[in-house]
Design a protein around this motif. Structure first.
Motif, PDB file in Angstrom:
ATOM      1  N   THR A   6     -10.008  -1.036  -3.978  1.00  0.00           N
ATOM      2  CA  THR A   6      -9.297  -0.946  -5.253  1.00  0.00           C
ATOM      3  C   THR A   6     -10.195  -0.328  -6.320  1.00  0.00           C
ATOM      4  OG1 THR A   6      -8.019  -2.915  -4.684  1.00  0.00           O
ATOM      5  CG2 THR A   6      -8.015  -2.246  -6.995  1.00  0.00           C
ATOM      6  N   TYR A  60      -3.354   0.490 -12.367  1.00  0.00           N
ATOM      7  CA  TYR A  60      -2.044   0.217 -11.777  1.00  0.00           C
ATOM      8  C   TYR A  60      -1.916   0.895 -10.413  1.00  0.00           C
ATOM      9  CZ  TYR A  60       2.987  -0.170 -11.163  1.00  0.00           C
ATOM     10  OH  TYR A  60       4.222  -0.453 -10.658  1.00  0.00           O
ATOM     11  N   TYR A  63      -4.477  -0.671  -7.795  1.00  0.00           N
ATOM     12  CA  TYR A  63      -4.082  -2.029  -7.404  1.00  0.00           C
ATOM     13  C   TYR A  63      -2.853  -2.009  -6.501  1.00  0.00           C
ATOM     14  CZ  TYR A  63      -2.605  -6.876  -7.662  1.00  0.00           C
ATOM     15  OH  TYR A  63      -2.218  -8.148  -7.330  1.00  0.00           O
ATOM     16  N   HIS A  64      -1.851  -1.238  -6.909  1.00  0.00           N
ATOM     17  CA  HIS A  64      -0.607  -1.251  -6.144  1.00  0.00           C
ATOM     18  C   HIS A  64      -0.724  -0.523  -4.803  1.00  0.00           C
ATOM     19  CE1 HIS A  64       1.116  -2.969  -9.718  1.00  0.00           C
ATOM     20  NE2 HIS A  64       2.197  -3.238  -9.008  1.00  0.00           N
ATOM     21  N   TYR A  67      -2.830  -3.484  -2.811  1.00  0.00           N
ATOM     22  CA  TYR A  67      -2.266  -4.820  -2.676  1.00  0.00           C
ATOM     23  C   TYR A  67      -0.745  -4.867  -2.553  1.00  0.00           C
ATOM     24  CZ  TYR A  67      -6.847  -6.682  -3.841  1.00  0.00           C
ATOM     25  OH  TYR A  67      -8.177  -6.998  -3.826  1.00  0.00           O
ATOM     26  N   LYS A  68      -0.094  -3.848  -3.013  1.00  0.00           N
ATOM     27  CA  LYS A  68       1.375  -3.816  -2.977  1.00  0.00           C
ATOM     28  C   LYS A  68       1.798  -2.452  -2.471  1.00  0.00           C
ATOM     29  CE  LYS A  68       2.010  -7.032  -6.788  1.00  0.00           C
ATOM     30  NZ  LYS A  68       2.778  -7.300  -8.000  1.00  0.00           N
ATOM     31  N   LEU A  70       4.002   1.138  -3.464  1.00  0.00           N
ATOM     32  CA  LEU A  70       4.599   1.927  -4.541  1.00  0.00           C
ATOM     33  C   LEU A  70       5.808   2.666  -3.979  1.00  0.00           C
ATOM     34  CD1 LEU A  70       1.559   3.540  -6.400  1.00  0.00           C
ATOM     35  CD2 LEU A  70       3.147   1.857  -7.300  1.00  0.00           C
ATOM     36  N   THR A 119       9.423   1.090 -13.235  1.00  0.00           N
ATOM     37  CA  THR A 119       8.645  -0.157 -13.090  1.00  0.00           C
ATOM     38  C   THR A 119       9.436  -1.351 -13.601  1.00  0.00           C
ATOM     39  OG1 THR A 119       7.487   0.244 -15.191  1.00  0.00           O
ATOM     40  CG2 THR A 119       6.377   0.934 -13.172  1.00  0.00           C
ATOM     41  N   ASP A 122      11.258  -3.321 -10.996  1.00  0.00           N
ATOM     42  CA  ASP A 122      10.483  -4.198 -10.127  1.00  0.00           C
ATOM     43  C   ASP A 122       9.842  -5.373 -10.855  1.00  0.00           C
ATOM     44  OD1 ASP A 122      11.044  -2.608  -7.918  1.00  0.00           O
ATOM     45  OD2 ASP A 122       9.313  -1.312  -8.293  1.00  0.00           O
ATOM     46  N   SER A 123       9.343  -5.110 -12.061  1.00  0.00           N
ATOM     47  CA  SER A 123       8.560  -6.153 -12.720  1.00  0.00           C
ATOM     48  C   SER A 123       8.500  -5.914 -14.225  1.00  0.00           C
ATOM     49  CB  SER A 123       7.146  -6.162 -12.143  1.00  0.00           C
ATOM     50  OG  SER A 123       6.268  -6.879 -12.959  1.00  0.00           O
ATOM     51  N   ASP A 126       4.836  -5.219 -15.154  1.00  0.00           N
ATOM     52  CA  ASP A 126       4.426  -3.842 -14.908  1.00  0.00           C
ATOM     53  C   ASP A 126       4.997  -2.902 -15.959  1.00  0.00           C
ATOM     54  OD1 ASP A 126       3.116  -4.820 -12.736  1.00  0.00           O
ATOM     55  OD2 ASP A 126       4.400  -3.867 -11.238  1.00  0.00           O
TER      56      ASP A 126
END
Length: 151
Positions: A6, A60, A63-64, A67-68, A70, A119, A122-123, A126
């Motif tokens: 990251t 952003y 990280y995404h 860990y997540k 996109l 965004t 989703d959140s 975010d």
């Protein structure tokens, strides 16, 4: 290990955002020589705001990506935003093309708006990361339109 990845991605993205500064050797004092509306910020403020906004984008993305996930749509909007923003330094400081500078700034605002809206789906957290960017590029678009009109 994910933290190192990251952090590495964060640095890579941040360097990519600053790449135009290194590629286009611009005389940034040019901003101080042009006619501007009274509400125009001092030149030093741009040197504070843009790195903060680029750091938010870089964090952003890094990280995404680690860990997540996109959405492809969001990746496309980020890429579009990057390509558009990449040329601002050239068209404003080197070419001194005020209309094209406005167009680039406005397109940055529009692509930022797409990022913001995507965004939000989703959140809400975010969404808040990108609200400052959209507000700043809206302000910058109005500023650039007025700079273009008063030259």
């Amino acid at each position: 290990m994910k933290l190192i990845k990251t952090l590495s991605l964060f640095i890579i993205f941040l360097l990519l955002y600053f790449l135009p500064i290194f590629l286009f050797k611009a005389d940034t004092s040019f901003y101080n020589t042009i006619s501007k509306p009274q509400y125009a910020p001092p030149s030093w403020l741009f040197k504070v705001i843009w790195p903060i906004l680029y750091a938010i984008f870089s964090f952003y993305l890094a990280y995404h990506l680690i860990y997540k996930a996109l959405a492809k749509e969001l990746i496309l909007y980020f890429l579009l935003n990057y390509i558009i923003s990449f040329f601002f330094i050239k068209v404003f400081f080197i070419d001194k093309d005020f209309f094209l500078s406005f167009a680039v700034t406005f397109c940055s605002f529009i692509s930022g708006l797409f990022i913001l809206i995507t965004t939000l789906k989703d959140s809400k957290r975010d969404f808040l990361y990108f609200l400052p960017y959209v507000l700043w590029t809206l302000y910058a678009s109005i500023l650039m339109a007025n700079i273009y009109l008063i030259q």
